[in-house]
Design an enzyme around this catalytic site. Structure first.
Site, PDB file in Angstrom:
ATOM      1  N   CYS A  12      33.178  44.002  54.297  1.00 44.54           N
ATOM      2  CA  CYS A  12      34.276  42.375  54.686  1.00 44.54           C
ATOM      3  C   CYS A  12      35.191  43.310  55.270  1.00 44.54           C
ATOM      4  O   CYS A  12      35.738  43.753  55.628  1.00 44.54           O
ATOM      5  CB  CYS A  12      34.515  42.230  53.023  1.00 44.54           C
ATOM      6  SG  CYS A  12      35.820  42.712  52.332  1.00 44.54           S
ATOM      7  N   CYS A  97      44.835  43.886  51.886  1.00 48.39           N
ATOM      8  CA  CYS A  97      44.070  42.222  52.761  1.00 48.39           C
ATOM      9  C   CYS A  97      45.236  41.716  52.355  1.00 48.39           C
ATOM     10  O   CYS A  97      46.222  40.377  51.523  1.00 48.39           O
ATOM     11  CB  CYS A  97      42.827  42.070  51.626  1.00 48.39           C
ATOM     12  SG  CYS A  97      41.485  40.824  52.349  1.00 48.39           S
ATOM     13  N   GLU A 127      42.871  44.671  41.779  1.00 48.28           N
ATOM     14  CA  GLU A 127      42.952  43.195  41.952  1.00 48.28           C
ATOM     15  C   GLU A 127      43.997  42.583  40.882  1.00 48.28           C
ATOM     16  O   GLU A 127      45.510  41.822  41.868  1.00 48.28           O
ATOM     17  CB  GLU A 127      42.219  42.104  42.543  1.00 48.28           C
ATOM     18  CG  GLU A 127      42.981  42.061  43.847  1.00 48.28           C
ATOM     19  CD  GLU A 127      41.828  40.323  43.910  1.00 48.28           C
ATOM     20  OE1 GLU A 127      40.807  41.524  44.533  1.00 48.28           O
ATOM     21  OE2 GLU A 127      41.926  39.317  44.000  1.00 48.28           O
ATOM     22  N   THR A 165      39.363  37.351  44.168  1.00 45.40           N
ATOM     23  CA  THR A 165      39.002  37.149  45.080  1.00 45.40           C
ATOM     24  C   THR A 165      37.207  37.554  45.089  1.00 45.40           C
ATOM     25  O   THR A 165      36.706  36.009  46.182  1.00 45.40           O
ATOM     26  CB  THR A 165      40.064  37.914  46.848  1.00 45.40           C
ATOM     27  OG1 THR A 165      39.151  39.375  45.808  1.00 45.40           O
ATOM     28  CG2 THR A 165      41.293  37.494  46.754  1.00 45.40           C
ATOM     29  N   CYS A 193      37.215  34.537  47.672  1.00 45.50           N
ATOM     30  CA  CYS A 193      37.812  34.927  49.140  1.00 45.50           C
ATOM     31  C   CYS A 193      36.467  34.604  50.597  1.00 45.50           C
ATOM     32  O   CYS A 193      35.050  34.706  49.372  1.00 45.50           O
ATOM     33  CB  CYS A 193      37.516  36.045  50.078  1.00 45.50           C
ATOM     34  SG  CYS A 193      36.896  37.249  51.120  1.00 45.50           S
ATOM     35  N   SER A 221      32.335  48.719  41.657  1.00 45.64           N
ATOM     36  CA  SER A 221      32.534  47.854  42.749  1.00 45.64           C
ATOM     37  C   SER A 221      32.587  46.265  42.511  1.00 45.64           C
ATOM     38  O   SER A 221      31.162  45.921  42.095  1.00 45.64           O
ATOM     39  CB  SER A 221      31.827  47.686  44.238  1.00 45.64           C
ATOM     40  OG  SER A 221      31.466  46.642  44.986  1.00 45.64           O
ATOM     41  N   SER A 222      33.395  45.586  41.546  1.00 44.07           N
ATOM     42  CA  SER A 222      33.072  44.397  41.162  1.00 44.07           C
ATOM     43  C   SER A 222      32.239  43.018  41.931  1.00 44.07           C
ATOM     44  O   SER A 222      31.691  42.709  41.878  1.00 44.07           O
ATOM     45  CB  SER A 222      34.891  43.633  41.023  1.00 44.07           C
ATOM     46  OG  SER A 222      34.958  42.503  41.008  1.00 44.07           O
ATOM     47  N   SER A 265      31.862  46.682  50.295  1.00 44.65           N
ATOM     48  CA  SER A 265      31.752  48.298  49.981  1.00 44.65           C
ATOM     49  C   SER A 265      31.166  49.129  50.439  1.00 44.65           C
ATOM     50  O   SER A 265      31.122  50.211  50.682  1.00 44.65           O
ATOM     51  CB  SER A 265      33.481  48.608  48.795  1.00 44.65           C
ATOM     52  OG  SER A 265      32.353  48.276  48.468  1.00 44.65           O
TER      53      SER A 265
END
Ligand code: SF4
Length: 282
Positions: A12, A97, A127, A165, A193, A221-222, A265
């Site tokens: 992203c 970000c 985050e 996000t 996001c 990775s979420s 990612s």
């Protein structure tokens, strides 16, 4: 056999930004430390480590820095860690970000107006820890609509509702519905996001059309995990893999259409590798 490749897959904006900054600095010969792995992708982290970007995991480790530049990753850090970095006079580059920074501002302003902040997200995710640290007043983190139902607030509480996000858009909408019924003074800011929204919507559509779905990305990775859940809910033959060799030797009987998507990612070369591999086994 047909392959349905997601158009919105892989890095992203926020991840591409931090990776290119790290690459630029390493190429220029800088020594770097990153506060936590810059992305949830073991392969990329290992490559960066070999090029001289080492990972720090706790605030205590900041004391061991020796002239390196610290990279703050896209998730951001807590306000306390940021203050510590500045106080220690460390050289740093803040790659948080802008979409995450926007949430920091939203919750800080909401708190200053006397609103109670509710964050839809995973409380243990860095985050979310960062977002919570910017809340001045009361703040709650809820993981789903069930927790929204359980949350007991005074009837006149003014609530500012935001999301991590990478939160699942459908779940966020359900939470909004619960709060609309429960809370009279509600300020909803949809902070999921765009990159997340595009990827989730497309993954859901592909999973409905496909007989098997492949989600490429790190298990930690979420956003990848959420893509996996969305796909698995719609397509039982969903595989979460980090690299091509984790794929089964053949797909179950009757599989004609294979959908492929990837977390934010996941580098392009990994996606290409999987595409090539699937092309060979189908
Ligand atoms: S998923 Fe969105 S908010 Fe998170 S780093 Fe990527 S672009 Fe930024």
């Amino acid at each position: 056999m047909e392959i349905l490749m997601a158009e919105h897959a892989g890095f992203c904006f926020g991840v591409a930004r931090v990776i290119s900054e790290v690459d630029r600095r390493l190429t220029a010969g800088e020594r770097l430390m990153t506060y936590g792995p810059v992305i949830h992708n073991e392969r990329v982290i290992q490559e960066l480590e070999e090029r001289g970007a080492h990972v720090l995991n706790t605030p205590e480790e900041l004391a061991g820095m020796d002239g390196e530049t610290l990279v703050i990753r896209a998730h951001g850090v807590t306000r306390q860690v940021m203050a510590q970095i500045r106080q220690m006079g460390l050289s740093y580059t803040d790659q948080t970000c802008p979409f995450v920074k926007r949430i920091h501002r939203i919750v800080a302003e909401a708190g200053a107006r006397g609103e109670t902040v509710v964050v839809a997200g995973d409380p243990s995710h860095p985050e979310v820890e960062g977002i919570v640290s910017y809340c001045e007043g009361p703040c709650f983190v809820i993981e789903g609509p069930e927790k929204a139902l359980e949350l007991q607030l005074e009837a006149d509480t003014r609530v500012c509702l935001v999301a991590q996000t990478t939160f699942q858009i459908n779940k966020f909408q359900e939470i909004v519905e619960v709060f609309t019924r429960k809370v009279y003074n509600l300020n909803v800011v949809d902070t999921v996001c765009n990159a997340t929204e595009e990827r989730q919507t497309e993954a859901a559509r592909l999973a409905e059309e496909a007989d098997a779905m492949i989600v490429i990305g790190g298990a930690k990775s979420s956003n990848t995990r959420k893509l996996f859940e969305i796909c698995r809910d719609r397509c039982p033959n969903t595989y979460l893999i980090q690299r091509a060799r984790e794929l089964p030797e053949r797909f179950p009987e009757g599989v004609r259409r294979i959908g492929i998507t990837a977390g934010a990612s996941t580098p392009n070369n990994t996606i290409e590798e999987v595409l090539e591999h699937v092309g060979r086994i189908v």
